[in-house]
Design a protein around this motif. Structure first.
Motif, PDB file in Angstrom:
ATOM      1  N   TRP A 127      -2.643  11.251 -12.671  1.00 28.23           N
ATOM      2  CA  TRP A 127      -2.007  11.109 -11.365  1.00 28.23           C
ATOM      3  C   TRP A 127      -0.594  10.595 -11.566  1.00 28.23           C
ATOM      4  CZ3 TRP A 127      -0.754   6.174  -9.106  1.00 28.23           C
ATOM      5  CH2 TRP A 127      -0.199   6.250  -7.834  1.00 28.23           C
ATOM      6  N   GLN A 128       0.367  11.166 -10.864  1.00 22.08           N
ATOM      7  CA  GLN A 128       1.756  10.718 -10.931  1.00 22.08           C
ATOM      8  C   GLN A 128       2.332  10.799  -9.523  1.00 22.08           C
ATOM      9  OE1 GLN A 128       4.913  12.430 -10.532  1.00 22.08           O
ATOM     10  NE2 GLN A 128       5.970  10.517 -11.013  1.00 22.08           N
ATOM     11  N   ASP A 129       3.111   9.755  -9.146  1.00 25.65           N
ATOM     12  CA  ASP A 129       3.674   9.735  -7.800  1.00 25.65           C
ATOM     13  C   ASP A 129       4.891   8.801  -7.778  1.00 25.65           C
ATOM     14  OD1 ASP A 129       4.031  10.289  -5.159  1.00 25.65           O
ATOM     15  OD2 ASP A 129       2.014   9.678  -4.541  1.00 25.65           O
ATOM     16  N   GLU A 130       5.759   8.985  -6.800  1.00 21.49           N
ATOM     17  CA  GLU A 130       6.903   8.101  -6.568  1.00 21.49           C
ATOM     18  C   GLU A 130       6.859   7.630  -5.116  1.00 21.49           C
ATOM     19  OE1 GLU A 130      10.590   9.935  -7.481  1.00 21.49           O
ATOM     20  OE2 GLU A 130      10.257   9.992  -9.650  1.00 21.49           O
ATOM     21  N   TYR A 131       7.084   6.321  -4.920  1.00 15.76           N
ATOM     22  CA  TYR A 131       7.069   5.763  -3.576  1.00 15.76           C
ATOM     23  C   TYR A 131       7.736   4.396  -3.616  1.00 15.76           C
ATOM     24  CZ  TYR A 131       2.961   3.631  -5.733  1.00 15.76           C
ATOM     25  OH  TYR A 131       2.105   2.987  -6.570  1.00 15.76           O
ATOM     26  N   ARG A 132       7.838   3.749  -2.469  1.00 17.04           N
ATOM     27  CA  ARG A 132       8.470   2.429  -2.365  1.00 17.04           C
ATOM     28  C   ARG A 132       7.409   1.334  -2.452  1.00 17.04           C
ATOM     29  NH1 ARG A 132      11.607   3.963   3.036  1.00 17.04           N
ATOM     30  NH2 ARG A 132       9.777   5.332   3.110  1.00 17.04           N
ATOM     31  N   PHE A 133       7.730   0.285  -3.247  1.00 19.73           N
ATOM     32  CA  PHE A 133       6.797  -0.814  -3.480  1.00 19.73           C
ATOM     33  C   PHE A 133       7.504  -2.135  -3.190  1.00 19.73           C
ATOM     34  CE2 PHE A 133       4.518  -3.863  -6.180  1.00 19.73           C
ATOM     35  CZ  PHE A 133       3.212  -3.606  -5.809  1.00 19.73           C
ATOM     36  N   ASP A 169       5.130   5.188   3.407  1.00 14.66           N
ATOM     37  CA  ASP A 169       4.672   5.950   2.240  1.00 14.66           C
ATOM     38  C   ASP A 169       3.167   5.855   2.044  1.00 14.66           C
ATOM     39  OD1 ASP A 169       7.333   6.450   1.865  1.00 14.66           O
ATOM     40  OD2 ASP A 169       7.613   4.975   0.258  1.00 14.66           O
ATOM     41  N   GLN A 170       2.546   4.800   2.584  1.00 19.69           N
ATOM     42  CA  GLN A 170       1.147   4.519   2.252  1.00 19.69           C
ATOM     43  C   GLN A 170       0.192   5.676   2.564  1.00 19.69           C
ATOM     44  OE1 GLN A 170      -1.571   1.754   4.449  1.00 19.69           O
ATOM     45  NE2 GLN A 170      -1.179   0.413   2.670  1.00 19.69           N
ATOM     46  N   PRO A 171       0.242   6.310   3.768  1.00 19.76           N
ATOM     47  CA  PRO A 171      -0.733   7.376   4.049  1.00 19.76           C
ATOM     48  C   PRO A 171      -0.688   8.518   3.035  1.00 19.76           C
ATOM     49  CG  PRO A 171       0.384   6.689   6.057  1.00 19.76           C
ATOM     50  CD  PRO A 171       1.108   6.042   4.934  1.00 19.76           C
ATOM     51  N   GLU A 172       0.507   8.968   2.674  1.00 24.05           N
ATOM     52  CA  GLU A 172       0.621  10.083   1.737  1.00 24.05           C
ATOM     53  C   GLU A 172       0.168   9.681   0.341  1.00 24.05           C
ATOM     54  OE1 GLU A 172       1.351  13.219   2.196  1.00 24.05           O
ATOM     55  OE2 GLU A 172       1.475  12.910   4.359  1.00 24.05           O
ATOM     56  N   VAL A 173       0.504   8.442  -0.076  1.00 23.01           N
ATOM     57  CA  VAL A 173       0.107   7.989  -1.415  1.00 23.01           C
ATOM     58  C   VAL A 173      -1.419   7.933  -1.507  1.00 23.01           C
ATOM     59  CG1 VAL A 173       0.175   6.049  -3.032  1.00 23.01           C
ATOM     60  CG2 VAL A 173       2.246   6.715  -1.804  1.00 23.01           C
ATOM     61  N   LEU A 174      -2.068   7.351  -0.483  1.00 18.92           N
ATOM     62  CA  LEU A 174      -3.527   7.260  -0.487  1.00 18.92           C
ATOM     63  C   LEU A 174      -4.154   8.649  -0.481  1.00 18.92           C
ATOM     64  CD1 LEU A 174      -4.169   4.329   2.021  1.00 18.92           C
ATOM     65  CD2 LEU A 174      -4.341   4.290  -0.476  1.00 18.92           C
ATOM     66  N   LEU A 175      -3.552   9.566   0.263  1.00 22.47           N
ATOM     67  CA  LEU A 175      -4.079  10.932   0.322  1.00 22.47           C
ATOM     68  C   LEU A 175      -4.051  11.576  -1.062  1.00 22.47           C
ATOM     69  CD1 LEU A 175      -5.116  13.134   2.282  1.00 22.47           C
ATOM     70  CD2 LEU A 175      -2.760  13.906   2.493  1.00 22.47           C
ATOM     71  N   ARG A 176      -2.934  11.373  -1.790  1.00 20.12           N
ATOM     72  CA  ARG A 176      -2.826  12.001  -3.117  1.00 20.12           C
ATOM     73  C   ARG A 176      -3.732  11.314  -4.149  1.00 20.12           C
ATOM     74  NH1 ARG A 176       2.643  12.759  -1.171  1.00 20.12           N
ATOM     75  NH2 ARG A 176       3.338  10.742  -1.962  1.00 20.12           N
ATOM     76  N   ILE A 177      -3.867   9.985  -4.041  1.00 17.10           N
ATOM     77  CA  ILE A 177      -4.782   9.276  -4.964  1.00 17.10           C
ATOM     78  C   ILE A 177      -6.216   9.752  -4.747  1.00 17.10           C
ATOM     79  CG2 ILE A 177      -5.813   7.036  -5.500  1.00 17.10           C
ATOM     80  CD1 ILE A 177      -3.122   5.760  -5.044  1.00 17.10           C
ATOM     81  N   ASN A 178      -6.653   9.822  -3.482  1.00 21.57           N
ATOM     82  CA  ASN A 178      -8.027  10.252  -3.190  1.00 21.57           C
ATOM     83  C   ASN A 178      -8.263  11.681  -3.630  1.00 21.57           C
ATOM     84  OD1 ASN A 178      -8.854   7.814  -2.085  1.00 21.57           O
ATOM     85  ND2 ASN A 178      -8.074   8.338  -0.043  1.00 21.57           N
ATOM     86  N   ALA A 179      -7.240  12.518  -3.544  1.00 26.30           N
ATOM     87  CA  ALA A 179      -7.385  13.901  -3.991  1.00 26.30           C
ATOM     88  C   ALA A 179      -7.646  13.948  -5.497  1.00 26.30           C
ATOM     89  CB  ALA A 179      -6.127  14.702  -3.648  1.00 26.30           C
ATOM     90  N   VAL A 180      -6.981  13.059  -6.251  1.00 29.02           N
ATOM     91  CA  VAL A 180      -7.193  13.006  -7.699  1.00 29.02           C
ATOM     92  C   VAL A 180      -8.590  12.467  -7.998  1.00 29.02           C
ATOM     93  CG1 VAL A 180      -6.457  11.878  -9.836  1.00 29.02           C
ATOM     94  CG2 VAL A 180      -4.756  12.780  -8.252  1.00 29.02           C
ATOM     95  N   LEU A 181      -9.009  11.392  -7.295  1.00 26.96           N
ATOM     96  CA  LEU A 181     -10.323  10.798  -7.550  1.00 26.96           C
ATOM     97  C   LEU A 181     -11.451  11.757  -7.179  1.00 26.96           C
ATOM     98  CD1 LEU A 181      -9.769   7.148  -6.286  1.00 26.96           C
ATOM     99  CD2 LEU A 181      -9.693   7.984  -8.630  1.00 26.96           C
ATOM    100  N   ASP A 182     -11.274  12.529  -6.092  1.00 26.64           N
ATOM    101  CA  ASP A 182     -12.324  13.451  -5.656  1.00 26.64           C
ATOM    102  C   ASP A 182     -12.395  14.698  -6.526  1.00 26.64           C
ATOM    103  OD1 ASP A 182     -12.894  11.709  -3.660  1.00 26.64           O
ATOM    104  OD2 ASP A 182     -11.754  12.758  -2.116  1.00 26.64           O
ATOM    105  N   GLY A 183     -11.325  15.028  -7.232  1.00 27.36           N
ATOM    106  CA  GLY A 183     -11.341  16.212  -8.098  1.00 27.36           C
ATOM    107  C   GLY A 183     -11.915  15.855  -9.463  1.00 27.36           C
ATOM    108  N   GLU A 184     -13.136  16.297  -9.742  1.00 27.17           N
ATOM    109  CA  GLU A 184     -13.845  15.875 -10.940  1.00 27.17           C
ATOM    110  C   GLU A 184     -13.141  16.297 -12.231  1.00 27.17           C
ATOM    111  OE1 GLU A 184     -17.864  17.090 -10.814  1.00 27.17           O
ATOM    112  OE2 GLU A 184     -18.340  16.016  -8.943  1.00 27.17           O
ATOM    113  N   LEU A 185     -12.343  17.354 -12.202  1.00 26.70           N
ATOM    114  CA  LEU A 185     -11.681  17.845 -13.411  1.00 26.70           C
ATOM    115  C   LEU A 185     -10.289  17.245 -13.583  1.00 26.70           C
ATOM    116  CD1 LEU A 185     -12.730  21.616 -13.237  1.00 26.70           C
ATOM    117  CD2 LEU A 185     -13.844  19.735 -14.447  1.00 26.70           C
ATOM    118  N   THR A 186      -9.852  16.460 -12.591  1.00 28.46           N
ATOM    119  CA  THR A 186      -8.512  15.881 -12.653  1.00 28.46           C
ATOM    120  C   THR A 186      -8.569  14.516 -13.311  1.00 28.46           C
ATOM    121  OG1 THR A 186      -8.019  17.005 -10.589  1.00 28.46           O
ATOM    122  CG2 THR A 186      -6.479  15.296 -11.296  1.00 28.46           C
TER     123      THR A 186
END
Length: 618
Positions: free
Chosen positions: A563-569, A543-560
């Protein structure tokens, strides 16, 4: 042009004295492609002949025959003898052609190389007088004659090799090689041979075989090699190091002793700029010395003791003498003779430190501390122990002098500030520390005050230390109290919540994890600050690659901001929980992400029930 005959002067309208001001393009049309083909042919085979376009005075073009051959002077210089014939007058041209052939033959026979032209069957078409001497060393005195096979003049053992080379040349490849043969006097002579294809109208019609005696050149090379071996023997067994630098400071050579001093091998050092390994504090001095050296060719300049950074990161003291020999074509560099003087310099520094210590007096320290209205203390940078304190600090903080001297600078701070203090201490250099924000200090009565700190490095009785000046700014930033209380309420709320609440400091890469990390996942680190990698390492690898991709997309989007996501921990017991993570991004004035606050909910049971409901009835 170096010289011309009268015919050229008459044809093109200039005097012999003006020849050195006349160029080929003044008499031959450079736009004629046939000229360029002939120049290429002359370069490849030493001679060229064909029809080109000439230029008469006034710019008139006329057809002419171009004939040129390459030869060498007694000094070994390249020269070209060229004849241009006006083919509009054939009767006169016949005489010029005959004379030209005689001239070319004379030049051809006086070159330093032997030449033989053969056809595709290796039958000799033409040769010069040097061919017998420089190509056919073992022809038993037989003179080279046109019409004979070139192979007849070669010994049996050379014929197979020559045939192979000739086949390659007839296929279009230029062949060159060197070989040694015994001379009549018993000495060994070296020759350089060439076999080049001859082309006519784009078709290979034969070969040009050339030979040249390079014995003197070989002897010179051998002397150079022996000289270099002697030089290396002297240099490489010297305890002092030698380096040769370019004008820009690039290392071109360094002796083995240099590797011991710097830690870099010769291969590594020659990829470096010498100034890179100079300690930054001594760099201005070295730059001034380099400027002086460049301005004084041949004059040795001593640098005195300077510091360099060894490959292992330690500092070494070296003393160097540099001499600008850029003007010498053999050296073509700056010679740097240097030696390691670390032991001597460190001994001198210790002596100087002891002398400075003797010069210090009780009165000076008393003025520094006791007469200042601001709290001050000195602490050992190695142990962090407070080793001196002034009266203002004793009065303001409530600790006695003896209590202060039994404490470290960690003891006067809340425990939760120890991590931040440790981080700052690791970044301190030998420069003064100026306040960038405030610190929290503890008085003896347990009250917390806000202080502004200025620090200075000092040598205190031979110990590396820092003197700290504190200014109480509690009253000036009362507004910060509400922030502290707000943070405390957040932590209490996180402790009471059933979710695993977290607060990520993006700038410093630290995450505060709430009590839910203990109740939900079993981690003892709950309620503490952890590195962001502590969280990321517990994401399921799939799950890690996709989670990091979505987190970075939120951080890079200045208007966002959410963040919400589901994964295994991963839990403390090694099993994985399915979690739902919801967070909010806090940004700075420029839109840059500063913090991210969120809550993790364990939805493993819920997901299992949803999966069960989706199964068909059995």
């Amino acid at each position: 042009m170096l010289a011309v005959n009268d015919a050229a002067c008459r044809l093109f309208g200039f005097n012999r004295e003006d020849a050195n001001r006349v160029y080929r393009q003044d008499v031959l049309d450079n736009n004629d492609p046939r000229l360029h083909q002939l120049l290429l042919q002359r370069k490849q085979f030493g001679a060229a002949k064909g029809e080109v376009t000439g230029i008469l005075p006034g710019g008139e073009r006329f057809p002419c025959e171009y004939s040129s051959v390459q030869f060498f002077t007694d000094a070994g210089e390249h020269r070209y003898c060229t004849e241009i014939t006006d083919i509009r007058k054939w009767k006169m041209a016949e005489e010029h052609i005959r004379q030209s052939e005689e001239n070319l033959r004379a030049i051809f026979n006086h070159t330093v190389e032997g030449f033989v032209l053969v056809d595709t069957e290796l039958e000799i078409v033409a040769s010069n007088d040097k061919a017998d001497e420089l190509i056919f060393q073992h022809a038993n005195g037989n003179k080279v004659k046109a019409g004979n096979s070139l192979l007849d003049y070669l010994p049996e053992d050379r014929r197979p090799v020559f045939k192979m080379a000739a086949s390659r040349a007839l296929a279009g490849e230029a062949i060159a090689y060197e070989k040694a043969y015994p001379a009549a006097d018993g000495s060994l002579r070296w020759y350089c041979f060439g076999i080049n294809p001859v082309q006519e109208q784009g078709k290979i019609t034969g070969l040009c075989v050339s030979g040249r005696d390079i014995t003197l050149q070989k002897h010179a090379e051998e002397k150079l090699i022996n000289s270099e071996k002697r030089f290396r023997g002297l240099v490489e067994n010297n305890s002092d190091a030698i380096a040769i630098l370019s004008a820009e400071g690039k290392i071109g050579y360094i002796s083995p002793a240099g590797e011991k001093i710097t830690g870099y091998t010769e291969a590594e050092a020659t990829q470096l700029d010498a100034l890179i390994i100079v300690y930054h504090g001594d760099l201005p001095t070295v730059q001034q010395i380099m400027a002086a050296i460049l301005a004084q060719p041949g004059i040795p300049v001593n640098t005195g003791a300077i510091r360099i950074v060894h490959k292992d990161g330690t500092l070494r003291w070296v003393e160097a003498t540099l001499t600008n020999m850029l003007h010498d074509p053999v050296i073509d560099g700056i010679i740097n003779n240097f030696r390691d003087v670390t032991a001597r310099v460190e001994s001198d520094l210790k002596l100087q430190a002891a002398q400075r210590h003797i010069e210090l007096s009780e009165e000076k320290y008393r003025k520094i501390f006791n007469l200042s209205p601001l709290p001050k203390w000195i602490y050992d940078t190695e142990t962090l122990c407070i080793i001196e304190v002034n009266e203002a600090a004793v009065k303001h903080y409530g600790y006695s002098r003896e209590e202060f001297l039994s404490m470290t600078i960690m003891d006067i701070r809340p425990a939760e500030d120890s991590v931040a203090l440790t981080d700052v201490l690791q970044t301190l250099t030998d420069k003064a520390y100026k306040p960038t924000n405030y610190w929290r200090h503890l008085k003896k009565d347990g009250s917390v005050i806000l202080v502004e700190i200025t620090g200075h490095p000092i040598d205190y009785v031979g110990r590396r230390a820092r003197m700290v000046i504190c200014r109480d700014i509690t009253e000036q930033i009362k507004a910060e109290t509400s922030i502290i209380q707000s943070n405390e309420r957040f932590r209490l709320a996180a402790k009471a919540a059933s979710d695993a609440i977290w607060d990520w400091d993006i700038v410093n890469k630290l995450v505060w994890i709430g009590e839910g990390f203990s109740s939900l996942f079993g981690y003892a680190e709950a309620g503490e600050m952890v590195a962001i990698d502590w969280i990321l390492d517990r994401l399921h690898p799939d799950d890690q690659p996709e989670v990091l991709l979505r987190i970075n997309a939120v951080l890079d989007g200045e208007l966002t901001t959410r963040w919400q996501d589901e994964y295994r921990f991963e839990k403390a017991d090694g099993t994985y929980a399915i979690i739902s993570n919801n967070a909010m991004v806090i940004r700075g004035e420029q839109g840059q992400p500063l913090r991210m606050i969120g809550a993790m909910k364990d939805v493993t049971h819920q997901k299992a029930e949803e999966h069960h409901l989706r199964l068909p009835n059995q």
